[in-house]
Every structure is written in structure tokens, then in C-alpha cells.
Scaffold this active site. Structure first.
Site, PDB file in Angstrom:
ATOM      1  N   GLU A  61       0.815  -1.221   0.000  1.00 16.64           N
ATOM      2  CA  GLU A  61       0.000   0.000   0.000  1.00 16.64           C
ATOM      3  C   GLU A  61       0.845   1.267   0.000  1.00 16.64           C
ATOM      4  O   GLU A  61       0.462   2.280  -0.591  1.00 16.64           O
ATOM      5  CB  GLU A  61      -0.953   0.001   1.197  1.00 16.64           C
ATOM      6  CG  GLU A  61      -2.013  -1.100   1.166  1.00 16.64           C
ATOM      7  CD  GLU A  61      -1.504  -2.444   1.666  1.00 16.64           C
ATOM      8  OE1 GLU A  61      -0.360  -2.511   2.165  1.00 16.64           O
ATOM      9  OE2 GLU A  61      -2.266  -3.436   1.565  1.00 16.64           O
ATOM     10  N   HIS A 112     -14.685  -1.172   3.251  1.00 22.03           N
ATOM     11  CA  HIS A 112     -14.653  -1.959   4.489  1.00 22.03           C
ATOM     12  C   HIS A 112     -14.300  -1.092   5.689  1.00 22.03           C
ATOM     13  O   HIS A 112     -13.585  -1.516   6.599  1.00 22.03           O
ATOM     14  CB  HIS A 112     -13.678  -3.125   4.359  1.00 22.03           C
ATOM     15  CG  HIS A 112     -14.113  -4.158   3.353  1.00 22.03           C
ATOM     16  ND1 HIS A 112     -14.417  -3.850   2.055  1.00 22.03           N
ATOM     17  CD2 HIS A 112     -14.289  -5.496   3.467  1.00 22.03           C
ATOM     18  CE1 HIS A 112     -14.758  -4.956   1.399  1.00 22.03           C
ATOM     19  NE2 HIS A 112     -14.706  -5.972   2.232  1.00 22.03           N
ATOM     20  N   ASP A 120     -14.202 -10.254  10.238  1.00 25.28           N
ATOM     21  CA  ASP A 120     -12.736 -10.198  10.199  1.00 25.28           C
ATOM     22  C   ASP A 120     -12.138  -9.631  11.489  1.00 25.28           C
ATOM     23  O   ASP A 120     -10.971  -9.861  11.792  1.00 25.28           O
ATOM     24  CB  ASP A 120     -12.246  -9.361   9.014  1.00 25.28           C
ATOM     25  CG  ASP A 120     -12.222 -10.160   7.716  1.00 25.28           C
ATOM     26  OD1 ASP A 120     -12.372 -11.400   7.783  1.00 25.28           O
ATOM     27  OD2 ASP A 120     -12.061  -9.545   6.654  1.00 25.28           O
TER      28      ASP A 120
END
Lengths: 318, 281
Positions: A61, A112, A120
Site C-alpha cells: 500500500e 470496508h 474479520d
């Protein structure tokens, strides 16, 4: 009284995907990057139609944010896509230096977000991202409430020069804003007029606010509901005007009460029009595994929590 | 290959600028700046194809990114002396209300700067992005970048190094300033990095060695050689060996002058070793 109806529940991330598909066809300067979460971000149609304008960076990322900054040099409008947690905290310094301080036209698109990511658990549920992003000078922070609004926001930010954080989520939620509603960055939307209390909600909590308002109206409470899709710049004028009328406010967000929308509202009101406020938000805690509904219930983020906050703030009105 | 007196004069004048700038505000990073003076002189005056006027997009010209932003003194001096902004503005380095921030910034619109750098390890990713933009724009020009060797300890570099090779970003020439020094000491003492060139090779880059990065002729030759290796499916890395503090004898062979300014006496000595050539700012 305008009533909103669910036109058919969908996830907000699909609104992002639909927006990207449209942008791919209408704006050749838009390019997309993803860090190994293409299916989750719903951008496969964009990739299929414009493979040369998509960059798969793998699970990296920090590199994605830097590449996005570089792509703006040459005139492109990069949309980075991954989960909210990996779009913010993981890469804060890359965003700070290479994007925000460098004033790069990068759109950081974060799915998310919040606790409704669900099973999760806390490693993936970020409840601090709005705060992290709103503190960066020059960063626009947007948290739309449903499929239609997320799609509209995805399109609108391409027309706005400057770094943007666009936050959306995983769960299927009611889709109730008009499909043709133009998205105006920084403009609050009055969903319902009222005179006793103002509920200012963002993201998934907007629908919950409408549910709470309906119940409260049945108890004789006149509720004003404002959808703040843009956390920064905050529509301070709309907020102050409403609270001048109602005299108290409840903020509602899927985020920590430290650093989120509620604090921006409190700062605005403290400066211009002090008024009692209650915060519907997580209270300086991490999340955990569970279904989105269970988590919203346990962490006090649903219509019931908003209703209780309204009854509490009403008692504090002078 | 003898170089023109003009370029040699520029090298000396840039060294003067560097030590005068950091002395004036008693802060800044002379060591790495002096070590990379020949590189900057070569790059901006012999190697890159540049338009006369600066624009952010840098289309139809070569562009450069400085990842190790702390060597801003050499960068500012080179940009000013190439005409991007008035040379006298070097006088504002690190002072309040200046465009010449301690570390390079785009915020105040200083011509020549396209990205902020200072927090280390971010420049390679940015350079890759700009190189990809050039490919999308069908612009055949190149992207150059400079990185400190200590800076390679930042993990983001290795994400970028992996990506550039995997995605065949072959319009990028990344130079590593292998001076072997970082703030706390020699890189071999702080965190030994092993064979850095071998690491780039293993990641799929084309690697050139530049044995003396303080020899202007060698620097120009290496950069020209690197240009011939672009467009062949691999990003190109120049492993450039330099001496931190080069050109000022007491600043060489030590890491002490990484981020320290000379006092009045030291300044005088440094300037004596580098007599004025093109005129001080």
C-alpha cells in the site's frame, strides 16, 4: 414530511465500483490502482474495459500511494483502492508527505470502513480513519451513506482538484437517496425538517438516523435529520442554522468519538453556537468479530442508540 | 574525457552555495549535498532534456525526483543556477516565509520541485508513478531519481524496486548515492545492507556501477550509458559511489557533516578551498 424508502439494499462499495465503471468511460484521465483487493472493491468492470489504466500493485500500500502521487505528474487522476485500514493508518506518512503536503490530486478510496466489516475483527475494522484524514491540511473527507450517494461521490471527486479520502463499506444497507441526486462536496443534505433536535449522521448511520427519527416522531418529538456526507470541509452554516432552531444535537457515525464527525460538530458549535450534544460513536475502543448487526448493537451504533441519545440530549436542553 | 571549464566552475560555485547556505542558518545538510554536487551538475546541465519553463506535469521533458530530500542545498543551488528561480533566493534557505524549505516542498510553488521529500523512502514510488504517466502519455522522455544508501533501509523502497521490475518500468533511472554514511555512523555499522547492487539485480533491475561519483566525467558517462539502457524492459539503477563532504577536506571521510553547519572559521576554510567562480548569491 419527506419519507425515504429503500429502493433495494446494496453495499456502498458497489456504488464505488459503479462510479468507477462510469468514470472509466467518461474521463480518460482517471486511472485506478489496487493493492490485491480487486473483487472486494468491485472494480473489475473498470479493469476489463481499460486494462492500460489500471495498476495492480500487489500487497504494497505504501508503494501504491507513492505511485498514485507520481501519476498525477503528467495529468492523471489516480483512484487508489483498498480497505480503509490499509488506506490510512498503514500509509499515513506516505499520504501526508507525497499526497497531502505535495497537494497531489489523488483520490484515496477506502472500502470496508468501520465496524460493519464484521467477522474479520478489529485488525481490519478501522474506527480512526476519519480523524486521521481530517487532520491532514488540504484533505477532503467524504463518507457517503448508500449505494447511490457513493456512486455520485465517486464521480464528483474527479471534478474536484485536490486530495480526497472517500470512505465506504462492505455491508448491504438500504439504498434510499435519489439516483439522480447531484453530489455537492461540502454541502449538507437536510433529509427531514424538525424543531426539537438535530441529528447529524454520516455514512451507514444516516439510515439508522431516519429509523430513529420515525420512531421519535411517533413519540411526539420533532426531529431534524441532516446527512453530512462531507466531514471536511464541514457545512458549518447548515449545522449552525439547524441547531439555532432545535437547540441540541446528536452526532452519529461509525467511528471513534475521538477525532470523528462528532468532534468537528462540537468544535463548530462551541465556536459559533454552543449547544448540548450527544455522541453516537464508538467510545475509544477497538472492535471485534461478529455480524454487522450484532456489532452495531453492541457498540451502540444503531437506530436504538440514536433514539436513546436524542432522549438524553433533550433532557439537557436549557 | 575532459569537461568544459564552465561545468567545473559550476561544481565549485555550487559547493560554495551549499556551505554558505547552511552556515547562514546554522542548519541543513552539507555532507550529502557536497557528495552529490557532480551528479546534480551533470544531470541538469548535460544529461536531462529540459524545457525552459517549469510546469508541474513535466510533459515532453525529462524529470527528476530527489528522494533523500535532506540534501536540499545542492538541489536548490542547481535549480537556481539553471534559471528556475533567482539565485539570490538561495539567501532565504530555511528562513521564515521562504520557498526554500528545509526539505523540498511543492507547497510554496518553488519551480523545479514536483514532490515533497524528507521523510525517507518515498521517492522511488513517486518516480515510478511519474514514469507510468509518461508511458500513458506516450511521452518518450525519462524519469530520474536520486536515493541515499541509508534511505534504502526504509521498506517502501523494496516494494517499489519489486514493482518497477515486475511491471517493466524501463523509462526510469534511479541513482543510489552509495556514500556509506548515515546520521548515526557508517551504514555498515548502523545496519549493514550487504551487496546493494546484487539486491537490485536480484529484483530484476539493470545495474551500472559508477566508481567515482565525484569525477564529473565519470558521472556524465554513467548517466549517458544509463540512458542507452532504458526502453529495454528493465528499470535502470546507477550504484554511484561518492564521498560525503567532497570538496571540503575537513568534511570528508566522516559522517559528522551529514547534518551539521560549519562555524565562521570553518566556512572560511571551506570557501578558500573553493574559490568563487560564477558569483556568490
Amino acid at each position: 414530511m419527506k419519507k425515504y424508502t429503500d429502493q433495494g439494499s446494496k453495499d456502498t462499495r458497489s456504488g464505488f465500483g459503479a462510479g468507477m465503471t462510469e468514470l472509466g468511460r467518461t474521463n480518460p484521465r482517471v486511472v485506478a490502482l489496487c493493492a490485491d483487493l480487486v473483487a472486494s472493491l468491485k472494480i473489475q468492470p473498470f479493469i476489463d474495459e481499460h486494462p492500460e489504466r489500471f495498476f495492480q500493485v500487489g500487497i504494497a500500500e505504501a508503494n501504491m500511494m507513492g505511485i498514485a502521487a507520481g501519476l498525477t505528474i503528467g495529468g492523471f487522476i489516480p483512484y487508489t483502492s483498498t480497505f480503509a485500514n490499509f488506506s490510512t493508518g498503514r500509509v499515513y506518512d506516505q499520504i501526508r508527505q507525497s499526497i497531502a503536503y505535495s497537494d497531489k490530486n489523488v483520490k484515496i478510496c477506502a472500502s470496508h470502513a468501520g465496524i460493519t466489516l464484521g467477522e474479520d475483527g478489529a485488525t481490519h475494522q478501522i474506527l480512526e480513519d476519519l480523524g486521521l484524514m481530517k487532520m491532514l491540511p488540504g484533505m477532503t473527507v467524504i463518507n457517503p451513506c448508500d449505494f447511490n450517494q457513493t456512486k455520485a461521490a465517486t464521480l464528483a471527486i474527479a471534478e474536484h482538484y485536490g486530495p480526497v479520502y472517500l470512505r465506504f463499506g462492505r455491508p448491504v444497507v438500504p439504498n434510499f437517496t435519489p439516483a439522480d441526486q447531484k453530489f455537492e462536496i461540502g454541502k449538507a443534505l437536510h433529509l427531514q425538517e424538525g424543531s426539537d433536535v438535530t441529528i447529524v449522521a454520516t455514512g451507514h448511520l444516516v439510515w439508522q438516523a431516519l429509523l430513529a427519527a420515525e420512531n421519535l416522531e411517533n413519540q411526539g418529538v420533532s426531529v431534524e435529520v441532516i446527512n453530512i456526507h462531507t466531514i471536511k470541509p464541514l457545512d458549518e452554516e447548515a449545522l449552525i442554522r439547524s441547531v439555532r432552531k432545535t437547540g441540541c444535537v446528536v452526532s452519529a457515525e461509525e467511528h471513534n468519538f475521538l477525532g470523528g464527525l462528532g468532534e468537528s460538530i462540537a468544535r463548530t458549535l462551541a465556536t459559533h453556537h454552543p449547544a448540548p450534544q450527544e455522541f453516537v460513536a464508538t467510545k475509544d475502543t477497538f472492535g471485534e468479530s461478529g455480524t454487522p448487526e450484532q456489532l452495531m448493537e453492541k457498540y451502540g451504533l444503531n437506530n436504538k442508540a440514536i433514539e436513546e441519545a436524542v432522549l438524553k440530549v433533550l433532557k439537557r436542553k436549557v | 574525457m575532459p569537461q568544459s571549464q564552465e561545468l567545473q566552475d559550476l561544481v565549485v560555485q555550487v559547493r560554495r552555495d551549499i556551505v554558505r547556505m547552511v552556515h547562514q542558518v546554522n542548519s541543513g545538510h552539507p555532507g550529502g549535498s557536497l557528495g552529490c554536487t557532480e551528479f546534480f551538475v551533470a544531470l541538469f546541465n548535460e544529461v536531462m532534456e529540459l524545457k525552459d519553463e517549469f510546469d508541474m506535469d513535466g510533459k515532453n521533458e525529462d524529470i527528476f525526483f530527489l528522494s533523500n530530500g535532506h540534501i536540499s542545498p545542492v538541489y536548490y543551488s542547481i535549480l537556481a543556477r539553471r534559471g528556475y528561480f533567482p539565485v539570490r533566493e538561495l539567501n532565504t534557505f530555511r528562513k521564515i516565509n521562504s520557498r526554500l524549505q528545509g526539505h523540498p516542498a511543492t507547497h510554496e510553488g518553488l519551480p523545479g520541485i514536483r514532490i515533497a521529500s524528507g521523510s525517507l523512502g518515498q521517492g522511488m514510488s513517486v518516480a515510478i508513478g511519474a514514469a507510468l504517466a509518461k508511458k500513458l502519455n506516450k511521452d518518450p522522455h525519462l524519469v530520474f531519481s536520486l536515493h541515499g544508501d541509508g534511505e534504502l533501509q526504509e521498506g517502501q523502497n523494496w516494494e517499489a524496486i519489486m514493482f518497477a521490475a515486475a511491471k517493466k518500468v524501463d523509462n526510469l533511472i534511479a541513482t543510489v548515492d552509495r556514500n556509506g554514511q548515515q546520521i548515526d555512523g557508517a551504514t555498515e555499522e548502523v545496519l549493514p545492507m550487504g551487496d546493494v547492487a546484487a539486491k537490485f539485480l536480484a529484483f530484476g533491475w539493470d545495474v551500472l556501477h559508477l566508481e567515482d561519483g565525484n569525477d564529473l566525467s565519470q558521472v556524465i558517462a554513467a548517466l549517458q550509458e544509463a540512458k542507452t539502457r532504458t526502453g529495454k524492459g528493465k528499470p535502470v539503477c546507477i550504484m554511484m559511489h561518492t564521498e560525503m563532504g567532497n570538496g571540503v577536506d575537513f568534511m570528508m571521510h566522516t559522517h559528522a557533516w551529514h547534518g551539521k553547519a560549519p562555524n565562521d572559521e570553518q566556512l572560511e576554510k571551506a570557501l578558500q578551498q573553493n574559490p568563487e567562480t560564477l558569483g556568490d548569491y
